[in-house]
Design a protein around this motif. Structure first.
Motif, PDB file in Angstrom:
ATOM      1  N   GLY A   1      56.230  19.753  40.033  1.00  0.00           N
ATOM      2  CA  GLY A   1      55.717  20.662  39.326  1.00  0.00           C
ATOM      3  C   GLY A   1      54.454  21.359  39.783  1.00  0.00           C
ATOM      4  N   GLY A   2      53.800  20.823  40.717  1.00  0.00           N
ATOM      5  CA  GLY A   2      52.257  20.848  41.230  1.00  0.00           C
ATOM      6  C   GLY A   2      52.397  22.430  42.086  1.00  0.00           C
ATOM      7  N   TYR A   3      51.352  23.089  42.076  1.00  0.00           N
ATOM      8  CA  TYR A   3      51.007  24.193  42.861  1.00  0.00           C
ATOM      9  C   TYR A   3      51.525  24.158  44.194  1.00  0.00           C
ATOM     10  N   LEU A   4      52.175  25.146  44.660  1.00  0.00           N
ATOM     11  CA  LEU A   4      52.561  25.193  46.063  1.00  0.00           C
ATOM     12  C   LEU A   4      51.495  25.765  46.976  1.00  0.00           C
ATOM     13  N   GLN A   5      50.981  24.656  47.674  1.00  0.00           N
ATOM     14  CA  GLN A   5      49.785  25.288  48.618  1.00  0.00           C
ATOM     15  C   GLN A   5      50.071  24.921  50.041  1.00  0.00           C
ATOM     16  N   ASN A   6      49.879  25.722  50.899  1.00  0.00           N
ATOM     17  CA  ASN A   6      50.329  25.679  52.407  1.00  0.00           C
ATOM     18  C   ASN A   6      51.710  25.683  52.439  1.00  0.00           C
ATOM     19  N   ASP A   7      52.451  26.644  51.635  1.00  0.00           N
ATOM     20  CA  ASP A   7      53.882  26.388  51.385  1.00  0.00           C
ATOM     21  C   ASP A   7      54.581  27.912  51.697  1.00  0.00           C
ATOM     22  N   VAL A   8      55.388  28.049  52.322  1.00  0.00           N
ATOM     23  CA  VAL A   8      55.760  29.389  52.904  1.00  0.00           C
ATOM     24  C   VAL A   8      56.136  30.342  51.466  1.00  0.00           C
ATOM     25  N   ASN A   9      56.486  29.489  50.407  1.00  0.00           N
ATOM     26  CA  ASN A   9      57.232  30.095  49.212  1.00  0.00           C
ATOM     27  C   ASN A   9      55.865  30.332  48.256  1.00  0.00           C
ATOM     28  N   ALA A  10      54.589  29.997  48.705  1.00  0.00           N
ATOM     29  CA  ALA A  10      53.467  30.038  47.892  1.00  0.00           C
ATOM     30  C   ALA A  10      52.892  31.613  47.874  1.00  0.00           C
ATOM     31  N   TRP A  11      52.369  32.153  46.654  1.00  0.00           N
ATOM     32  CA  TRP A  11      51.649  33.184  46.660  1.00  0.00           C
ATOM     33  C   TRP A  11      50.268  33.226  46.137  1.00  0.00           C
ATOM     34  N   GLN A  12      49.459  34.090  46.479  1.00  0.00           N
ATOM     35  CA  GLN A  12      48.101  34.412  45.628  1.00  0.00           C
ATOM     36  C   GLN A  12      48.343  34.517  43.925  1.00  0.00           C
ATOM     37  N   ILE A  13      47.644  33.474  43.249  1.00  0.00           N
ATOM     38  CA  ILE A  13      47.883  33.775  42.037  1.00  0.00           C
ATOM     39  C   ILE A  13      46.657  34.513  41.149  1.00  0.00           C
TER      40      ILE A  13
ATOM     41  N   PRO B   1      39.966  28.439  38.036  1.00  0.00           N
ATOM     42  CA  PRO B   1      41.164  27.527  38.314  1.00  0.00           C
ATOM     43  C   PRO B   1      41.777  26.815  37.000  1.00  0.00           C
ATOM     44  N   PHE B   2      42.826  26.635  36.729  1.00  0.00           N
ATOM     45  CA  PHE B   2      43.500  25.905  35.716  1.00  0.00           C
ATOM     46  C   PHE B   2      43.140  24.717  35.329  1.00  0.00           C
ATOM     47  N   LYS B   3      42.930  23.661  36.527  1.00  0.00           N
ATOM     48  CA  LYS B   3      42.379  22.608  36.685  1.00  0.00           C
ATOM     49  C   LYS B   3      41.848  22.291  37.882  1.00  0.00           C
ATOM     50  N   PRO B   4      41.139  21.166  38.151  1.00  0.00           N
ATOM     51  CA  PRO B   4      40.385  20.679  39.308  1.00  0.00           C
ATOM     52  C   PRO B   4      41.607  20.654  40.414  1.00  0.00           C
ATOM     53  N   GLY B   5      41.264  21.216  41.374  1.00  0.00           N
ATOM     54  CA  GLY B   5      42.238  21.144  42.471  1.00  0.00           C
ATOM     55  C   GLY B   5      43.418  22.313  42.549  1.00  0.00           C
ATOM     56  N   ALA B   6      43.477  23.017  41.519  1.00  0.00           N
ATOM     57  CA  ALA B   6      44.380  24.234  41.591  1.00  0.00           C
ATOM     58  C   ALA B   6      43.657  25.518  42.072  1.00  0.00           C
ATOM     59  N   PRO B   7      44.654  26.183  42.722  1.00  0.00           N
ATOM     60  CA  PRO B   7      44.109  27.369  43.306  1.00  0.00           C
ATOM     61  C   PRO B   7      43.303  28.183  42.413  1.00  0.00           C
ATOM     62  N   THR B   8      42.237  28.867  43.082  1.00  0.00           N
ATOM     63  CA  THR B   8      41.536  29.905  42.350  1.00  0.00           C
ATOM     64  C   THR B   8      42.308  31.097  42.161  1.00  0.00           C
ATOM     65  N   PRO B   9      42.366  31.772  41.029  1.00  0.00           N
ATOM     66  CA  PRO B   9      43.094  32.840  40.896  1.00  0.00           C
ATOM     67  C   PRO B   9      42.176  34.065  41.114  1.00  0.00           C
ATOM     68  N   ASN B  10      42.777  35.303  41.603  1.00  0.00           N
ATOM     69  CA  ASN B  10      42.192  36.492  41.918  1.00  0.00           C
ATOM     70  C   ASN B  10      41.888  37.257  40.579  1.00  0.00           C
ATOM     71  N   GLU B  11      40.797  37.544  40.489  1.00  0.00           N
ATOM     72  CA  GLU B  11      40.416  38.313  38.914  1.00  0.00           C
ATOM     73  C   GLU B  11      41.185  39.715  39.114  1.00  0.00           C
ATOM     74  N   LEU B  12      42.065  39.907  38.045  1.00  0.00           N
ATOM     75  CA  LEU B  12      42.730  41.257  38.040  1.00  0.00           C
ATOM     76  C   LEU B  12      41.618  42.457  37.920  1.00  0.00           C
ATOM     77  N   THR B  13      41.989  43.388  38.564  1.00  0.00           N
ATOM     78  CA  THR B  13      41.013  44.646  38.365  1.00  0.00           C
ATOM     79  C   THR B  13      41.386  45.534  37.424  1.00  0.00           C
ATOM     80  N   ILE B  14      40.896  46.451  36.893  1.00  0.00           N
ATOM     81  CA  ILE B  14      41.182  47.370  35.656  1.00  0.00           C
ATOM     82  C   ILE B  14      42.688  48.026  36.333  1.00  0.00           C
ATOM     83  N   GLU B  15      42.610  48.192  37.405  1.00  0.00           N
ATOM     84  CA  GLU B  15      43.885  49.048  37.987  1.00  0.00           C
ATOM     85  C   GLU B  15      44.936  47.889  37.982  1.00  0.00           C
ATOM     86  N   ASP B  16      44.708  46.712  38.254  1.00  0.00           N
ATOM     87  CA  ASP B  16      45.719  45.583  38.365  1.00  0.00           C
ATOM     88  C   ASP B  16      46.526  45.553  36.907  1.00  0.00           C
TER      89      ASP B  16
END
Ligand SMILES: Cc1cc2nc3c(=O)[nH]c(=O)nc-3n(C[C@H](O)[C@H](O)[C@H](O)COP(=O)(O)O)c2cc1C
Length: 354
Positions: free
Chosen positions: A116-128, A135-150
């Motif tokens: 259940g861990g974050y997919l990292q360095n994986d072809v199936n992974a995407w930018q969160i 990040p949700f927890k230590p070691g988790a990827p950092t999410p991009n902050e959504l813009t107003i348009e997003d």
């Protein structure tokens, strides 16, 4: 007569009893398409006698999936695959609901059976993505902050997903604003540290959810019910709590939301949660009373007697069962027998009804 086996009418929809199958991710889809597994999983629970079957968190955009294997409804091509399932559920006298979701900073993860861990360095992974770059927890990827348009695009995605859900035969939509996924991330000051109109004050933190409700209501028939699942507390000081939940629910009620499916937690990875039988029921009770709205109770409700007592106590109007239904798809039929309720069994199974 039990309340558990009494019908519940919500707008033009009547559930034959008060037992709902709680949404449960199956991590078994490809490119968002529900398949035979979902048909058999959800179909079996309709055969088992539940009045309402809520299909798992269904992504409104591909990057809103928890895992690459979640179901989705982000394109018209998905509709047919959902329709096959809703038709079968209805043929069994049950009502089908879909939980519309965006996982935000908790997306791009592996299946539970692979850790259940974050997919990292994986072809199936995407930018969160998320409300803030936290990040949700230590070691988790950092999410991009959504813009107003997003954010506008997220609202639109929920709306288009609702339109498709209708075409797919669902009679109820549940907006997933719980368990630390995107909408909950906006609600909680611990995950939302924005300084624009979507962060800071209570009014700003609830804005996205209210916009999603409005966008869905604009396309979802006013005769069909709309549920919202919330986490009534983060179980953390300084986080989202029951008081704010009640204020939010009053606003949701004014917008025509029919029922609050009351869960807790999911946004704080190391929250201390006092897990025990029915441990979330008091939240459903408080929201029902203070928010003057119907509620669903969920979480370690594992017997017909316990479910009936929750309803008798007016703590909730609907009982959601999760893991119990995985162990026993026929729990509703067995519970009816226990209560001497003469419910309709599938004709093919009538010889099992003694
Ligand atoms: C396998 C599994 C998948 C789940 N997936 C979802 C989901 O898609 N959406 C959701 O809101 N909750 C999800 N949950 C939480 C359940 O809906 C439910 O709230 C939780 O399991 C507590 O109820 P229970 O004690 O009856 O299992 C999931 C739970 C399990 C066990």
């Amino acid at each position: 007569m039990s309340i558990l086996f009494s019908p519940l009418t919500l707008k033009s929809v009547t559930l034959k009893n008060r037992i709902a199958i709680s949404p449960m991710c199956q991590y078994s889809a490809k490119d968002g398409f529900p398949n035979d597994w979902h048909l058999v999983h959800l179909g079996s629970r309709a055969v088992g006698g539940a009045g309402l079957i809520i299909a798992e968190a269904c992504a409104v955009v591909p990057e809103g999936r928890i895992s690459p294997f979640d179901i989705g409804i982000w394109k018209d091509e998905h509709i047919e695959a959902h329709l096959r399932i809703t038709k079968f559920i209805e043929s069994q006298g049950a009502i089908s609901a879909l939980q519309l979701a965006h996982a935000g900073r908790k997306a791009s993860c592996d299946t539970p059976w692979n850790g259940g861990g974050y997919l990292q360095n994986d072809v199936n992974a995407w930018q969160i993505v998320g409300p803030s770059s936290i990040p949700f927890k230590p070691g988790a990827p950092t999410p991009n902050e959504l813009t107003i348009e997003d954010i506008k695009q997220v609202v639109l995605a929920f709306q288009l997903a609702a339109e498709r859900s209708l075409k797919a035969g669902y009679k109820i939509i549940e907006i997933h604003a719980a368990h630390g996924y995107l909408l909950h991330q906006f609600l909680s000051p611990l995950s939302n540290q924005r300084t624009d109109d979507y962060g800071g004050s209570f009014e700003n933190r609830v804005r996205l959810l209210l916009e999603v409700v409005d966008a869905i209501s604009a396309v979802w028939p006013s005769t069909l019910p709309l549920f919202v699942r919330i986490s009534a507390t983060d179980w953390r000081d300084g986080g989202w709590d029951l008081e704010e939940s009640i204020e939010l629910v009053k606003m949701l009620k004014l917008k025509g939301v029919d029922l609050i499916d009351t869960s807790t937690a999911g946004n704080i990875f190391d929250a201390q949660i006092p897990v025990a039988p029915g441990y979330q029921v008091n939240f459903a009770k408080a929201i029902k009373k203070e928010g003057s709205i119907l509620t669903g109770a969920v979480g370690l409700i594992t017997s017909a007697q316990q479910a009936e007592e929750i309803l008798q106590d007016a703590s909730a109007d609907l009982i959601l069962i999760g893991r119990l239904a995985l162990r026993d798809p026929y729990f509703p039929l067995n519970a009816a027998k226990q209560f001497n309720e003469n419910v309709k069994w599938p004709l093919q199974y009538e010889r099992g009804k003694i």
